[in-house]
Write an enzyme that holds these catalytic residues in place. Structure first.
Site, mmCIF file in Angstrom:
data_model
loop_
_atom_site.group_PDB
_atom_site.id
_atom_site.type_symbol
_atom_site.label_atom_id
_atom_site.label_comp_id
_atom_site.label_asym_id
_atom_site.label_seq_id
_atom_site.Cartn_x
_atom_site.Cartn_y
_atom_site.Cartn_z
ATOM 1 N N GLY A 150 0.865 -1.176 0.000
ATOM 2 C CA GLY A 150 0.000 0.000 0.000
ATOM 3 C C GLY A 150 0.900 1.223 0.000
ATOM 4 O O GLY A 150 1.898 1.278 -0.737
ATOM 5 N N ILE A 152 3.099 2.505 2.214
ATOM 6 C CA ILE A 152 4.509 2.350 2.625
ATOM 7 C C ILE A 152 5.233 1.383 1.686
ATOM 8 O O ILE A 152 6.357 1.653 1.256
ATOM 9 C CB ILE A 152 4.593 1.866 4.091
ATOM 10 C CG1 ILE A 152 4.029 2.949 5.026
ATOM 11 C CG2 ILE A 152 6.037 1.531 4.468
ATOM 12 C CD1 ILE A 152 3.843 2.510 6.468
ATOM 13 N N THR A 230 8.457 -3.847 9.677
ATOM 14 C CA THR A 230 8.109 -2.543 10.259
ATOM 15 C C THR A 230 6.585 -2.413 10.342
ATOM 16 O O THR A 230 6.077 -1.306 10.474
ATOM 17 C CB THR A 230 8.667 -1.372 9.411
ATOM 18 O OG1 THR A 230 8.139 -1.494 8.085
ATOM 19 C CG2 THR A 230 10.178 -1.346 9.379
ATOM 20 N N SER A 231 5.863 -3.547 10.233
ATOM 21 C CA SER A 231 4.389 -3.461 10.247
ATOM 22 C C SER A 231 3.882 -3.594 11.679
ATOM 23 O O SER A 231 3.757 -2.583 12.389
ATOM 24 C CB SER A 231 3.777 -4.505 9.311
ATOM 25 O OG SER A 231 4.110 -5.821 9.722
ATOM 26 N N ARG A 232 3.617 -4.798 12.126
ATOM 27 C CA ARG A 232 3.268 -5.065 13.526
ATOM 28 C C ARG A 232 3.946 -6.371 13.910
ATOM 29 O O ARG A 232 4.004 -7.316 13.093
ATOM 30 C CB ARG A 232 1.748 -5.202 13.710
ATOM 31 C CG ARG A 232 0.980 -3.893 13.597
ATOM 32 C CD ARG A 232 1.222 -2.953 14.792
ATOM 33 N NE ARG A 232 0.442 -1.740 14.723
ATOM 34 C CZ ARG A 232 0.872 -0.569 14.235
ATOM 35 N NH1 ARG A 232 2.109 -0.461 13.770
ATOM 36 N NH2 ARG A 232 0.094 0.497 14.241
ATOM 37 N N GLU A 261 4.020 -5.723 21.751
ATOM 38 C CA GLU A 261 4.578 -4.512 22.353
ATOM 39 C C GLU A 261 3.527 -3.432 22.619
ATOM 40 O O GLU A 261 3.721 -2.573 23.465
ATOM 41 C CB GLU A 261 5.635 -3.912 21.436
ATOM 42 C CG GLU A 261 4.989 -3.299 20.216
ATOM 43 C CD GLU A 261 5.969 -2.708 19.245
ATOM 44 O OE1 GLU A 261 6.739 -1.843 19.631
ATOM 45 O OE2 GLU A 261 5.956 -3.138 18.089
ATOM 46 N N HIS A 287 10.103 0.450 17.570
ATOM 47 C CA HIS A 287 8.904 0.989 16.899
ATOM 48 C C HIS A 287 9.104 2.489 16.656
ATOM 49 O O HIS A 287 8.352 3.326 17.156
ATOM 50 C CB HIS A 287 7.638 0.733 17.721
ATOM 51 C CG HIS A 287 6.385 0.869 16.883
ATOM 52 N ND1 HIS A 287 5.218 0.226 17.155
ATOM 53 C CD2 HIS A 287 6.138 1.583 15.762
ATOM 54 C CE1 HIS A 287 4.306 0.529 16.255
ATOM 55 N NE2 HIS A 287 4.850 1.368 15.398
HETATM 56 P P1 NAD Z 1 -1.891 0.598 3.546
HETATM 57 O O1 NAD Z 1 -3.288 0.325 3.999
HETATM 58 O O2 NAD Z 1 -1.647 1.725 2.607
HETATM 59 O O3 NAD Z 1 -1.282 -0.730 2.874
HETATM 60 C C1 NAD Z 1 -1.515 -2.010 3.388
HETATM 61 C C2 NAD Z 1 -1.472 -2.977 2.216
HETATM 62 O O4 NAD Z 1 -1.583 -4.306 2.732
HETATM 63 C C3 NAD Z 1 -2.621 -2.768 1.213
HETATM 64 O O5 NAD Z 1 -2.113 -2.705 -0.108
HETATM 65 C C4 NAD Z 1 -3.503 -4.008 1.419
HETATM 66 O O6 NAD Z 1 -4.180 -4.412 0.235
HETATM 67 C C5 NAD Z 1 -2.476 -5.030 1.857
HETATM 68 N N1 NAD Z 1 -3.048 -6.165 2.595
HETATM 69 C C6 NAD Z 1 -4.038 -6.122 3.526
HETATM 70 N N2 NAD Z 1 -4.271 -7.379 3.986
HETATM 71 C C7 NAD Z 1 -3.441 -8.204 3.303
HETATM 72 C C8 NAD Z 1 -3.224 -9.607 3.337
HETATM 73 N N3 NAD Z 1 -3.933 -10.412 4.146
HETATM 74 N N4 NAD Z 1 -2.277 -10.109 2.518
HETATM 75 C C9 NAD Z 1 -1.577 -9.309 1.672
HETATM 76 N N5 NAD Z 1 -1.743 -7.974 1.605
HETATM 77 C C10 NAD Z 1 -2.661 -7.437 2.412
HETATM 78 O O7 NAD Z 1 -1.040 0.769 4.885
HETATM 79 P P2 NAD Z 1 0.402 1.442 5.035
HETATM 80 O O8 NAD Z 1 0.252 2.910 5.263
HETATM 81 O O9 NAD Z 1 1.299 0.965 3.964
HETATM 82 O O10 NAD Z 1 0.824 0.801 6.461
HETATM 83 C C11 NAD Z 1 0.975 -0.607 6.607
HETATM 84 C C12 NAD Z 1 1.140 -0.961 8.076
HETATM 85 O O11 NAD Z 1 2.388 -0.442 8.552
HETATM 86 C C13 NAD Z 1 0.111 -0.294 9.021
HETATM 87 O O12 NAD Z 1 -1.088 -1.028 9.086
HETATM 88 C C14 NAD Z 1 0.841 -0.287 10.351
HETATM 89 O O13 NAD Z 1 0.560 -1.478 11.052
HETATM 90 C C15 NAD Z 1 2.314 -0.267 9.961
HETATM 91 N N6 NAD Z 1 2.975 1.016 10.281
HETATM 92 C C16 NAD Z 1 4.095 0.955 11.047
HETATM 93 C C17 NAD Z 1 4.772 2.132 11.354
HETATM 94 C C18 NAD Z 1 6.057 2.081 12.165
HETATM 95 O O14 NAD Z 1 6.481 3.118 12.667
HETATM 96 N N7 NAD Z 1 6.690 0.934 12.298
HETATM 97 C C19 NAD Z 1 4.279 3.369 10.887
HETATM 98 C C20 NAD Z 1 3.137 3.397 10.086
HETATM 99 C C21 NAD Z 1 2.484 2.196 9.779
#
Ligand code: NAD
Length: 323
Positions: A150, A152, A230-232, A261, A287
């Site tokens: 998505g 990121i 860097t997701s969860r 966490e 994080h």
């Molecule tokens: P986003 O919604 O733009 O992108 C998420 C992508 O994952 C989408 O393209 C979606 O279609 C895809 N997806 C959803 N479920 C799926 C699955 N089961 N299998 C495959 N693909 C799937 O979100 P983003 O802005 O890119 O952020 C992603 C995640 O990063 C956030 O949900 C958050 O948990 C994490 N995040 C972490 C930090 C950090 O500081 N570490 C900061 C911001 C976000």
């Protein structure tokens, strides 16, 4: 419209000073909103929180005046969205504020592993005999696998292109225009795991993605690959990651998030996490990927705009509504 009572949680001094310019009369707390302190905010109409606030039915029950919940995060896994919907409580997150910050952090982790930066920094003043053990690898020509592309993930794909990497993506939604503009192809998850030299995770945490990268996934991954998360934390099974790292199946791991966490302020590491952090080929950051001055400013501006829009026009003016 009469001024609404607003309470911001999990905001440090810098963020408080920034927000006070717009909302001098709001309440500010550097800790999370909890069932224990919620009584002090019983009159709050708009509440803004981050990931350490566990928004569930029990918490909502002690906030009788609440009309809007703002999560100053992209992920909403700490919010029970169904409970909010049952109460017809609008909820907004903040999308896209930290795409560059997080995607750049992914490469900080990957380069730290590829170039042995942490042990090199320690050994910088020791003799040249260490050099062989500090030998790294190049990103150019390697395959970069993005799980969840998505906001990121797309930014990470652009950076990977700049390094001369081949980019492959697994996502449940396909944007063919993104793929052609950014020189990547969509592949099934198994193919990505088998081909990628570095696998980076950018899916939201939900019931489909919890434990997505577990024992089976590590078996499918290429020997010598690097995992970046860097997701969860809960998207990866920590024990299975250890089992893949310790015998050398994986070259290394760069982790900005650890399992569980979110609701532990000073995260007490589990035995598995302690072993993980002690490995020389694992780089753990607390994080912190989102934490750039530019990203936080965007996040606060977006929150300010939503508070104003709701105070003036109610729910129709809200941006990034998720419930
Ligand atoms: P986003 O919604 O733009 O992108 C998420 C992508 O994952 C989408 O393209 C979606 O279609 C895809 N997806 C959803 N479920 C799926 C699955 N089961 N299998 C495959 N693909 C799937 O979100 P983003 O802005 O890119 O952020 C992603 C995640 O990063 C956030 O949900 C958050 O948990 C994490 N995040 C972490 C930090 C950090 O500081 N570490 C900061 C911001 C976000």
């Amino acid at each position: 419209m009469e001024r609404m009572k607003v309470a911001f949680f999990e905001v440090d001094e810098w963020q408080r000073d920034y927000l006070r310019r717009s909302f001098p009369d709001a309440s500010y707390d550097d800790g999370p909103l909890t069932a224990a302190n919620a009584a002090s905010y019983a009159d709050a109409e708009i509440v803004a929180v981050r990931t350490y606030t566990n928004v569930d039915d029990a918490l909502l029950a002690v906030l009788p005046s609440l009309k809007l919940l703002l999560s100053m995060t992209t992920g909403t896994d700490h919010v029970d969205l169904d409970a909010c919907k049952r109460r017809a409580l609008p909820v907004c997150n903040v999308t896209g504020y930290s795409d560059a910050a997080v995607a750049e952090h992914v490469f900080a982790l990957l380069l730290a592993i590829a170039k042995n930066i942490l042990p090199s920094a320690v050994k910088a003043h020791e003799d040249a005999g260490f050099r062989r053990r500090l030998q790294g690898f190049e990103l150019k020509g390697k395959t970069f696998g993005i799980v969840g592309c998505g906001a990121i993930g797309l930014q990470a794909a652009r950076i990977a292109n700049g390094f001369g990497m081949k980019v492959i993506v697994y996502d449940i939604v396909h944007h063919d225009d993104w793929a052609s503009e950014n020189n990547f192809s969509y592949v099934p998850l198994d193919e990505l795991l088998a081909k990628a030299d570095a696998v980076t995770l950018h899916v939201p945490l939900n019931r489909h993605t919890r434990g997505l990268i577990g024992k089976e996934a590590f078996t499918k991954m290429k020997t010598g690959a690097v995992l970046l998360n860097t997701s969860r934390g809960e998207v990866v099974d920590t024990e299975a990651l250890l089992a893949a790292l310790e015998p050398g199946k994986l070259k290394g791991a760069g982790l900005d998030v650890l399992d569980g966490e979110n609701f532990i302020a000073d995260h007490d590491l589990s035995e598995a996490e302690r072993r993980l952090c002690a490995l020389p080929n694992v780089v753990v950051t607390p994080h912190n990927a989102y934490n750039s001055v530019e990203a936080l400013t965007r996040r606060l501006d977006s929150t300010v705009a939503n508070v104003r829009a709701f105070s003036e026009n109610g729910a129709p003016g809200l941006k990034d509504r998720v419930a």
